[in-house]
Scaffold this active site. Structure first.
Site, PDB file in Angstrom:
ATOM      1  N   TYR A   1      -3.690  13.894  59.657  1.00 39.11           N
ATOM      2  CA  TYR A   1      -3.399  14.995  60.588  1.00 39.11           C
ATOM      3  C   TYR A   1      -4.421  16.108  60.439  1.00 39.11           C
ATOM      4  O   TYR A   1      -5.197  16.129  59.467  1.00 39.11           O
ATOM      5  CB  TYR A   1      -1.967  15.529  60.361  1.00 39.11           C
ATOM      6  CG  TYR A   1      -1.824  16.466  59.185  1.00 39.11           C
ATOM      7  CD1 TYR A   1      -1.787  15.989  57.879  1.00 39.11           C
ATOM      8  CD2 TYR A   1      -1.733  17.843  59.377  1.00 39.11           C
ATOM      9  CE1 TYR A   1      -1.644  16.844  56.795  1.00 39.11           C
ATOM     10  CE2 TYR A   1      -1.590  18.713  58.303  1.00 39.11           C
ATOM     11  CZ  TYR A   1      -1.538  18.203  57.011  1.00 39.11           C
ATOM     12  OH  TYR A   1      -1.414  19.056  55.935  1.00 39.11           O
TER      13      TYR A   1
ATOM     14  N   LYS B   1      -6.661  14.080  54.406  1.00 39.87           N
ATOM     15  CA  LYS B   1      -5.574  14.883  54.983  1.00 39.87           C
ATOM     16  C   LYS B   1      -4.525  13.931  55.555  1.00 39.87           C
ATOM     17  O   LYS B   1      -4.373  13.801  56.766  1.00 39.87           O
ATOM     18  CB  LYS B   1      -6.126  15.844  56.015  1.00 39.87           C
ATOM     19  CG  LYS B   1      -5.203  17.030  56.306  1.00 39.87           C
ATOM     20  CD  LYS B   1      -5.894  18.114  57.116  1.00 39.87           C
ATOM     21  CE  LYS B   1      -4.960  19.257  57.458  1.00 39.87           C
ATOM     22  NZ  LYS B   1      -4.363  19.913  56.271  1.00 39.87           N
TER      23      LYS B   1
ATOM     24  N   GLU C   1      -4.920  23.648  43.817  1.00 39.31           N
ATOM     25  CA  GLU C   1      -4.842  24.356  45.102  1.00 39.31           C
ATOM     26  C   GLU C   1      -3.385  24.703  45.391  1.00 39.31           C
ATOM     27  O   GLU C   1      -2.524  24.457  44.535  1.00 39.31           O
ATOM     28  CB  GLU C   1      -5.407  23.473  46.223  1.00 39.31           C
ATOM     29  CG  GLU C   1      -4.682  22.151  46.423  1.00 39.31           C
ATOM     30  CD  GLU C   1      -5.244  21.318  47.556  1.00 39.31           C
ATOM     31  OE1 GLU C   1      -5.949  21.846  48.428  1.00 39.31           O
ATOM     32  OE2 GLU C   1      -4.961  20.101  47.580  1.00 39.31           O
TER      33      GLU C   1
ATOM     34  N   LEU D   1      -7.783  19.301  49.001  1.00 41.73           N
ATOM     35  CA  LEU D   1      -8.271  19.147  50.367  1.00 41.73           C
ATOM     36  C   LEU D   1      -9.485  20.054  50.543  1.00 41.73           C
ATOM     37  O   LEU D   1      -9.476  21.196  50.070  1.00 41.73           O
ATOM     38  CB  LEU D   1      -7.184  19.542  51.373  1.00 41.73           C
ATOM     39  CG  LEU D   1      -7.632  19.349  52.829  1.00 41.73           C
ATOM     40  CD1 LEU D   1      -7.625  17.869  53.187  1.00 41.73           C
ATOM     41  CD2 LEU D   1      -6.771  20.122  53.795  1.00 41.73           C
TER      42      LEU D   1
HETATM   43  C1  LIG Z   1      -3.110  20.723  50.650  1.00 41.05           C
HETATM   44  C2  LIG Z   1      -3.922  21.665  51.506  1.00 41.05           C
HETATM   45  N1  LIG Z   1      -4.953  22.331  50.956  1.00 41.05           N
HETATM   46  C3  LIG Z   1      -5.703  23.184  51.672  1.00 41.05           C
HETATM   47  C4  LIG Z   1      -5.431  23.424  53.011  1.00 41.05           C
HETATM   48  C5  LIG Z   1      -6.317  24.395  53.776  1.00 41.05           C
HETATM   49  O1  LIG Z   1      -7.163  23.680  54.608  1.00 41.05           O
HETATM   50  P1  LIG Z   1      -7.712  24.322  55.963  1.00 41.05           P
HETATM   51  O2  LIG Z   1      -8.424  25.593  55.553  1.00 41.05           O
HETATM   52  O3  LIG Z   1      -8.639  23.280  56.497  1.00 41.05           O
HETATM   53  O4  LIG Z   1      -6.539  24.581  56.830  1.00 41.05           O
HETATM   54  C6  LIG Z   1      -4.372  22.740  53.637  1.00 41.05           C
HETATM   55  C7  LIG Z   1      -4.134  22.983  55.100  1.00 41.05           C
HETATM   56  N2  LIG Z   1      -2.868  22.674  55.574  1.00 41.05           N
HETATM   57  C8  LIG Z   1      -2.636  22.806  56.975  1.00 41.05           C
HETATM   58  C9  LIG Z   1      -3.054  24.141  57.524  1.00 41.05           C
HETATM   59  O5  LIG Z   1      -1.897  24.708  58.131  1.00 41.05           O
HETATM   60  N3  LIG Z   1      -0.818  23.868  57.907  1.00 41.05           N
HETATM   61  C10 LIG Z   1      -1.195  22.747  57.243  1.00 41.05           C
HETATM   62  O6  LIG Z   1      -0.475  21.830  56.900  1.00 41.05           O
HETATM   63  C11 LIG Z   1      -3.599  21.849  52.878  1.00 41.05           C
HETATM   64  O7  LIG Z   1      -2.566  21.178  53.435  1.00 41.05           O
END
Ligand SMILES: Cc1ncc(COP(=O)(O)O)c(CN[C@@H]2CONC2=O)c1O
Length: 281
Positions: A31, A144, A176, A200
């Site tokens: 996703y 992701k 993270e 991620l």
């Molecule tokens: C585990 C994880 N780490 C880091 C990030 C930050 O990545 P981005 O800067 O590319 O968004 C996300 C984003 N998760 C998405 C962002 O908003 N909702 C989500 O599930 C995430 O799920």
């Protein structure tokens, strides 16, 4: 409200996913969440590149080209008159009788939809409270994937304690957040986990690294210890939906004086300029 369903647009209430869709049964898919500011998708190319990498890492072939997907997403945003909000996009390996191994020639299922969402200005201004939690996820967090149960359990633990995020750690090292990347500031240096298989590779994380370089700030991409996290001068999280959000407490202990720090504030200003809005509008 229309959604993108495979390669066509359909009313939200007519989109039905089969009970044997592999995304539903196995979390077998990937996703992306893409932010829209002023009707334009932010960092669309990096999101599509990450999507491409995620699908190839799980040996999933998109049912049509990335260029075609980009066109369809742009149409979706226009058709739904989205100005400020998010696009949620997922690709599953499609529908087949339940069996762990890959099905023969099924068509991967693309679904995307939009949601109105103003910028989280209160959170950006005031910061958030967090907990720490062991990182129990698998060892390919760079993909992701739809496999989000580990993240869901940690996020719920944070919610149970009235907090917005769980800062995850593995062998005493900060990785993270459950759905964010984490940065520490110590003596003027930004510290964040390297973009390897344990986190991620956040798009917002990458924008922050670019902004830090423009500001000539020193950056260390290394796994900080839990002790360093609690001794940090500033901590903030980054993601598509949280932008650059200050962390003001961790496990009930305030970060520094419990207020968003000056470097976090400077980054928020630079980020707001990058997205073309006044800071904290
Ligand atoms: C585990 C994880 N780490 C880091 C990030 C930050 O990545 P981005 O800067 O590319 O968004 C996300 C984003 N998760 C998405 C962002 O908003 N909702 C989500 O599930 C995430 O799920």
């Amino acid at each position: 409200m229309e959604i993108l369903f495979d390669e066509t647009f359909t009313p939200r209430d007519q989109a039905k996913v089969d009970i044997e869709d592999r995304g539903y049964q196995f979390g077998d898919g990937i996703y992306e969440v893409i932010r829209v500011y002023g009707g334009k998708m932010f960092c669309l190319e990096p999101h599509l590149q990450r999507l491409q990498r995620s699908t190839s890492e799980i040996r999933l072939q998109l049912p049509y080209s990335l260029e075609r997907l980009k066109q369809l997403l742009q149409e979706l945003v226009q058709n739904n008159h989205l100005t400020d909000g998010n696009v949620y996009l997922q690709v599953s390996r499609g529908t087949a009788p339940r069996n762990h191994k890959f099905p023969e020639n099924t068509r991967p299922m693309v679904v995307a939809y939009t949601m109105e969402a103003p910028r989280p200005v209160k959170m950006l201004d005031e910061g958030i409270h967090t907990i720490t939690d062991p990182d129990i996820r698998w060892l390919r967090c760079d993909i992701k994937s739809l496999n989000l149960l580990g993240a869901v359990m940690s996020k719920q633990k944070a919610a149970d304690r009235g907090c917005e995020e769980a800062i995850l750690h593995r062998d005493g090292r900060v990785t993270e957040g459950s759905s964010t990347n984490v940065f520490l500031v110590k003596d003027g240096t930004l510290i964040t986990h390297p973009a390897d298989h344990l986190i991620l590779h956040g798009i917002t994380r990458q924008v922050v690294l670019e902004l830090a370089a423009e500001l000539n700030w020193p950056v260390e991409e290394r796994a900080a210890s839990i002790e360093e996290l609690f001794r940090a001068d500033e901590v903030f999280i980054t993601s598509t939906t949280t932008e650059v959000t200050p962390v003001i407490s961790i496990d009930g202990r305030t970060v520094s004086d419990g207020k968003p720090g000056p470097m976090t504030r400077r980054l928020q200003k630079a980020f707001a300029e990058r997205i073309g809005v006044g800071s904290l509008q």
